[in-house]
Design an enzyme around this catalytic site. Structure first.
Site, PDB file in Angstrom:
ATOM      1  N   ASP A   1       5.506   3.265   0.830  1.00 23.99           N
ATOM      2  CA  ASP A   1       4.472   3.729   2.710  1.00 23.99           C
ATOM      3  C   ASP A   1       6.295   4.413   2.674  1.00 23.99           C
ATOM      4  O   ASP A   1       7.039   3.848   2.635  1.00 23.99           O
ATOM      5  CB  ASP A   1       4.055   2.590   3.272  1.00 23.99           C
ATOM      6  CG  ASP A   1       2.978   2.070   2.359  1.00 23.99           C
ATOM      7  OD1 ASP A   1       1.848   3.102   1.184  1.00 23.99           O
ATOM      8  OD2 ASP A   1       2.201   0.777   2.894  1.00 23.99           O
TER       9      ASP A   1
ATOM     10  N   CYS B   1       5.802  -4.990   6.298  1.00 28.25           N
ATOM     11  CA  CYS B   1       4.661  -3.912   6.524  1.00 28.25           C
ATOM     12  C   CYS B   1       5.639  -3.057   7.578  1.00 28.25           C
ATOM     13  O   CYS B   1       6.345  -2.180   7.942  1.00 28.25           O
ATOM     14  CB  CYS B   1       3.882  -3.801   6.789  1.00 28.25           C
ATOM     15  SG  CYS B   1       2.593  -4.186   5.316  1.00 28.25           S
TER      16      CYS B   1
ATOM     17  N   CYS C   1       6.302  -0.493  -1.935  1.00 27.42           N
ATOM     18  CA  CYS C   1       5.208  -0.520  -1.691  1.00 27.42           C
ATOM     19  C   CYS C   1       5.418   1.513  -1.895  1.00 27.42           C
ATOM     20  O   CYS C   1       3.810   1.634  -2.228  1.00 27.42           O
ATOM     21  CB  CYS C   1       3.361  -0.159  -0.798  1.00 27.42           C
ATOM     22  SG  CYS C   1       4.702  -0.024   1.013  1.00 27.42           S
TER      23      CYS C   1
HETATM   24 FE1  FES Z   1       3.252  -0.669   2.320  1.00 28.42          FE
HETATM   25 FE2  FES Z   1       2.369  -2.206   4.322  1.00 28.42          FE
HETATM   26  S1  FES Z   1       1.216  -2.486   2.323  1.00 28.42           S
HETATM   27  S2  FES Z   1       3.961  -0.843   4.182  1.00 28.42           S
END
Ligand code: FES
Length: 123
Positions: free
Chosen positions: A35, A102, A33
């Site tokens: 992140d 996550c 993602c």
């Molecule tokens: Fe990226 Fe949760 S969707 S860490």
């Protein structure tokens, strides 16, 4: 879909920020993602006496980061090195299957910080 504990940590995350005098820093990112998470450790007598995090990510990533800091604070380096993403998810009362990755962000940042700490000890 999220447990009460996840929502509570997301709305009121603990130990957010950075430590200017950190003894170790860990960084990681999710390929899934995009992140990212940065983790700062202050270590004294082999014990993690302070910890802070900066996470740019979803609610589950922020809740996992916050939970991890509470689990790690006060632990020895060896105890902390045994914490897995599943431990973090369990402490949060579980995560939906699609959000399990996550919690990897937090566990991976911790392992990276511990590796950084060990490499500094050896040099
Ligand atoms: Fe990226 Fe949760 S969707 S860490």
């Amino acid at each position: 879909m999220y447990s009460e504990k996840v929502m509570e940590h997301f709305n009121n995350p603990r130990n957010v920020g950075e430590l200017n005098d950190a003894d170790a820093i860990g960084e990681t990112g999710s390929f899934k993602c995009g992140d990212t998470m940065k983790l700062y450790l202050k270590v004294k007598d082999d014990c993690i006496e302070d910890i802070k995090f900066q996470t740019y990510g979803c609610g589950a990533a922020i809740a996992s980061s916050s939970m991890l800091t509470e689990m790690v604070k006060g632990k020895t380096i060896e105890e902390a090195s045994k914490i897995t993403n599943q431990d973090v998810a369990n402490e949060l009362g579980g995560l939906p299957p699609l959000k399990l990755h996550c919690s990897n962000l937090a566990a991976d940042a911790l392992q990276d910080a511990l590796a950084n700490y060990r490499s500094k000890q050896q040099s």
